[in-house]
Design a protein around this motif. Structure first.
Motif, PDB file in Angstrom:
ATOM      1  N   PHE A   1      -4.215   9.597  -4.168  1.00 14.78           N
ATOM      2  CA  PHE A   1      -3.007   9.812  -3.362  1.00 14.78           C
ATOM      3  C   PHE A   1      -1.737   9.302  -4.065  1.00 14.78           C
ATOM      4  O   PHE A   1      -0.697   9.972  -4.016  1.00 14.78           O
ATOM      5  CB  PHE A   1      -3.166   9.185  -1.974  1.00 14.78           C
ATOM      6  N   PRO A   2      -1.768   8.129  -4.705  1.00 12.84           N
ATOM      7  CA  PRO A   2      -0.545   7.705  -5.398  1.00 12.84           C
ATOM      8  C   PRO A   2      -0.132   8.688  -6.500  1.00 12.84           C
ATOM      9  O   PRO A   2       1.065   8.862  -6.765  1.00 12.84           O
ATOM     10  CB  PRO A   2      -0.921   6.332  -5.966  1.00 12.84           C
TER      11      PRO A   2
ATOM     12  N   SER B   1      -5.248   2.680  -1.450  1.00 17.21           N
ATOM     13  CA  SER B   1      -4.242   3.154  -2.409  1.00 17.21           C
ATOM     14  C   SER B   1      -3.954   2.166  -3.533  1.00 17.21           C
ATOM     15  O   SER B   1      -3.322   2.533  -4.520  1.00 17.21           O
ATOM     16  CB  SER B   1      -2.930   3.475  -1.676  1.00 17.21           C
TER      17      SER B   1
ATOM     18  N   GLY C   1      -7.905   6.785  -2.328  1.00 18.66           N
ATOM     19  CA  GLY C   1      -7.336   5.601  -2.961  1.00 18.66           C
ATOM     20  C   GLY C   1      -6.963   5.849  -4.403  1.00 18.66           C
ATOM     21  O   GLY C   1      -5.904   5.441  -4.877  1.00 18.66           O
TER      22      GLY C   1
ATOM     23  N   TRP D   1       0.855  -1.184   0.000  1.00 20.46           N
ATOM     24  CA  TRP D   1       0.000   0.000   0.000  1.00 20.46           C
ATOM     25  C   TRP D   1       0.889   1.230   0.000  1.00 20.46           C
ATOM     26  O   TRP D   1       1.990   1.217   0.584  1.00 20.46           O
ATOM     27  CB  TRP D   1      -0.887   0.006   1.256  1.00 20.46           C
ATOM     28  N   TYR D   2       0.411   2.291  -0.599  1.00 22.95           N
ATOM     29  CA  TYR D   2       1.162   3.549  -0.624  1.00 22.95           C
ATOM     30  C   TYR D   2       0.581   4.511   0.407  1.00 22.95           C
ATOM     31  O   TYR D   2      -0.633   4.693   0.489  1.00 22.95           O
ATOM     32  CB  TYR D   2       1.100   4.195  -2.022  1.00 22.95           C
ATOM     33  N   ASN D   3       1.466   5.157   1.162  1.00 25.19           N
ATOM     34  CA  ASN D   3       1.051   6.046   2.245  1.00 25.19           C
ATOM     35  C   ASN D   3       1.468   7.482   1.914  1.00 25.19           C
ATOM     36  O   ASN D   3       2.654   7.816   1.965  1.00 25.19           O
ATOM     37  CB  ASN D   3       1.717   5.570   3.541  1.00 25.19           C
ATOM     38  N   LEU D   4       0.504   8.312   1.579  1.00 20.86           N
ATOM     39  CA  LEU D   4       0.813   9.700   1.214  1.00 20.86           C
ATOM     40  C   LEU D   4       1.493  10.448   2.353  1.00 20.86           C
ATOM     41  O   LEU D   4       2.249  11.402   2.123  1.00 20.86           O
ATOM     42  CB  LEU D   4      -0.481  10.429   0.797  1.00 20.86           C
TER      43      LEU D   4
ATOM     44  N   GLN E   1      -2.450   3.170  -7.394  1.00 24.60           N
ATOM     45  CA  GLN E   1      -1.196   2.529  -7.809  1.00 24.60           C
ATOM     46  C   GLN E   1      -1.397   1.740  -9.096  1.00 24.60           C
ATOM     47  O   GLN E   1      -0.548   1.749  -9.985  1.00 24.60           O
ATOM     48  CB  GLN E   1      -0.702   1.602  -6.710  1.00 24.60           C
TER      49      GLN E   1
ATOM     50  N   LEU F   1      -5.035   4.341   3.380  1.00 26.31           N
ATOM     51  CA  LEU F   1      -3.870   3.519   3.012  1.00 26.31           C
ATOM     52  C   LEU F   1      -4.293   2.305   2.185  1.00 26.31           C
ATOM     53  O   LEU F   1      -3.767   2.049   1.094  1.00 26.31           O
ATOM     54  CB  LEU F   1      -3.160   3.075   4.288  1.00 26.31           C
TER      55      LEU F   1
END
Lengths: 437, 437
Positions: B287-288, B251, B284, B29-32, B255, B248
């Motif tokens: 943010f990426p 995301s 979701g 997961w990507y976390n801004l 992505q 999170l």
């Protein structure tokens, strides 16, 4: 209805867009007629009992579909515009049901082919798009059809919206009143949906005069849709199952399965389970695999799964019969419970048909596929078990295939590859699940 | 309910299956929070107004989710079991809307990211599966939650079924009575769904004593679900939006978009439109892409599309406020219309929330995304236009993004890449479309 102005017009809607289509979307439909050891018995004229000629069908269908109805060509090219629309949801996924395997403790490797990803949630658009396309390029501007629970009406409505045709649907009044969601779907696509019998056709008015309180039937709705098409030179009629050209269009399902199984490293499907109502989902899923058996010596076992309450393959006679109740349609050689058979009101509306597609009936008669009957409770139990392991709530029709597959998978003593045809999802059939649970 | 015996048991359900997962399913997961120029303001204790500590959340959430709530790690590994479940429908498709482009005559290349392929038809399972997983591995056997129209309750029910947890849902009585399909879905997955307020909790009994005829509210349902979780040491509570760990998990959407756009030969998304209710779908999706802007100098413009009837981003204040009506939840720094704001009964139930996720609010405040408000008729008109060109009938929530994107695409004078977030389909919202059409 302010948006009708913005509906794409016919002239532009049948032109290819020139978009890149994934190579995983089939380029041709597969025609089992090319590989059958004996030809499919012809449809007969209801009056003369002679084989139908193209001219008999011309008032209802475009030339391309009439040609496909009797074609023995092995592969028929899919028009680019149809492929572009297929690519909106195809290839549909083939998914390993690993959680289900673990839940039941089987040695089988179970895969399911999921047609519920289409915009209307079932396999029906595979032929709806093709039929709308051939009508549009022939200059037809309006299609008529009948629908029961509404899956076919919604599918044809979507296809017509995308290809710039208007669509008029006669829906059996009982469903029209009791299950409005599919009608809302048709109307969102811009179609007009009438309860049948209606006062818009001679057939409808005659029925209403005699039975003013009838809740309708598919046979009545067919009569109305056919009459409306015949009376309008710009209109044609469209049928969602049973006929040979419908089986042809649905072959994209099974062709994708062959490629996807190979990609997953499997040599062949050992046993395939598909639900059988009119036959189009079953044929689409299994004919490419039967063709491979006939041509390449694979040994895939094909099992048609029908409801015990409407058992045309396991209990019906194999003979010529009408497709409708009134006896107006051509005579089709098929497994039939008789055109006057009234199936009980089972939840799997898509499987409530007295007959079975001639090509499927012929394949069963030749021993190319088997048939089993599944009772409704067993089917729903399997649907719930599937949903709790894999997430997807299968259409009530599809649960018949799931049930037969689970029974088989529980009994195997050696590893094998099982494929289940999931013809659609059960999102609009949740009340039926609720009654069961 | 005879099938409960067959529900997979907890101990087996969290073990990875060892199946092959496509590399197109994200591994992390990507976390801004890792890339923001200023940290996200902390949640505050409702009594002390001090930042919340892990111990404040421990009665409700597992340790892993509490850690994710305050994490500034850029990438968080997705557990194998969660990825295996994601792979049942992920990657969700990114589809070129070529027919829609032709219909409106734009120079933009329009893509839509479609979350409606999940078993419940929306993006919600992306976090439901993760939350159920972390609770299951921590030994929790039961989750409680609230739901309005039922999308979140159905998603968490599905996740719990797949991971061997029981699930108990308090649904706002108005929806429980008027929109039973989602409840049927929850029950098919084996959950128990109560109308809220209920007589099963102290909170519910107190409300019923004072307002015996109330039709309920999300605030009341939250109180009941939280109370039920706190009173059972084997139970936790689960929330479907707003919190940082939910952003999170979602995301995976954005992505996948980055990879899919590159695969389609696009350098970047120029403008992205996502609908904004609690904020999880929007976060979701975007943010990426915002992270890429911050790290790599891309110039993607991000537009949050909210309903004009519930305009927290465009009309609300940015301040600390409670997440619920009763004021029992922590204080969250967010764009809010005030916890007592009662949104009109718009069809897009998922967008009827007085506040906005803290991370989304923070991003708007930092100028990392814009916001527009869309009125309901404009949104439905766009939904119908989309359906007639692309086949999919979008969820009413998603139509807000479609409407803003169409207005933009009609105005562009040079080619650009537009991405629309289609958070779900509108199959169970067809009555709302019917009212509009």
């Amino acid at each position: 209805m302010a948006l009708t102005d913005e509906t794409p017009v016919t002239a532009r809607s049948t032109d290819p867009l020139g978009t890149v289509i994934p190579s995983t979307v089939p380029t041709h439909w597969y025609n089992l007629a090319a590989d059958l050891p004996e030809p499919v018995p012809p449809h007969l004229h209801p009056g003369t009992r002679e084989p139908l000629g193209p001219e008999d069908l011309a008032p209802l269908f475009p030339a391309a579909l009439i040609a496909q109805e009797v074609s023995t060509e092995r592969y028929v090219e899919i028009p680019q515009t149809v492929r572009e629309i297929y690519a909106l949801w195809r290839p549909s996924p083939l998914i390993r049901a690993a959680r289900l395997e673990r839940a039941i403790g089987t040695q089988a490797r179970i895969y399911y082919k999921y047609e519920g990803v289409s915009p209307v949630g079932s396999h029906k658009p595979n032929t709806a798009v093709a039929q709308a396309y051939y009508n549009a390029v022939e200059g037809i501007t309006r299609l008529t059809t009948e629908t029961g629970a509404g899956q076919w009406g919604a599918s044809l409505s979507m296809a017509c919206a995308l290809l710039g045709l208007t669509c008029e649907v006669w829906q059996v009044r009982a469903s029209y009143d009791a299950k409005p969601y599919r009608r809302f779907q048709m109307e969102t696509y811009g179609s007009v949906c009438h309860p049948s019998p209606s006062d818009l056709t001679e057939a409808g008015r005659a029925i209403l005069a005699e039975h003013p309180d009838t809740t309708g039937s598919l046979g009545m709705a067919i009569s109305e849709a056919v009459e409306a098409a015949v009376k309008d030179p710009g209109a044609h009629y469209s049928l969602g199952s049973v006929l040979n050209h419908v089986m042809l269009h649905q072959s994209v399902i099974g062709q994708e399965v062959l490629v996807q199984l190979a990609d997953a490293g499997e040599r062949q499907a050992d046993t395939v389970f598909g639900c059988a109502g009119g036959g189009s989902n079953l044929a689409g899923l299994t004919f490419p695999l039967i063709g491979q058996n006939l041509r390449d010596g694979t040994t895939t076992r094909v099992v048609a799964c029908e409801p015990a309450a409407c058992p045309s393959l396991t209990q019906g006679e194999y003979r010529y019969d009408h497709g409708d109740v009134a006896g107006l349609t051509p005579l089709l050689k098929m497994h039939t419970l008789g055109k006057d058979f009234v199936p009980p009101s089972i939840h799997a509306g898509g499987l409530r048909y007295h007959g079975m597609a001639p090509m499927v009936s012929h394949a069963v008669n030749l021993g190319l596929m088997e048939a089993v009957a599944v009772d409704q409770d067993t089917a729903f139990a399997a649907g719930v078990e599937f949903a709790r392991a894999e997430g997807i709530i299968p259409a009530p029709e599809s649960t018949h295939a799931v049930a037969a597959a689970l029974a088989h998978a529980r009994s195997v003593t050696e590893p094998e590859v099982v494929v289940i045809g999931l013809s659609g999802n059960g999102v609009l059939d949740l009340p039926a699940y609720s009654s069961y649970v």
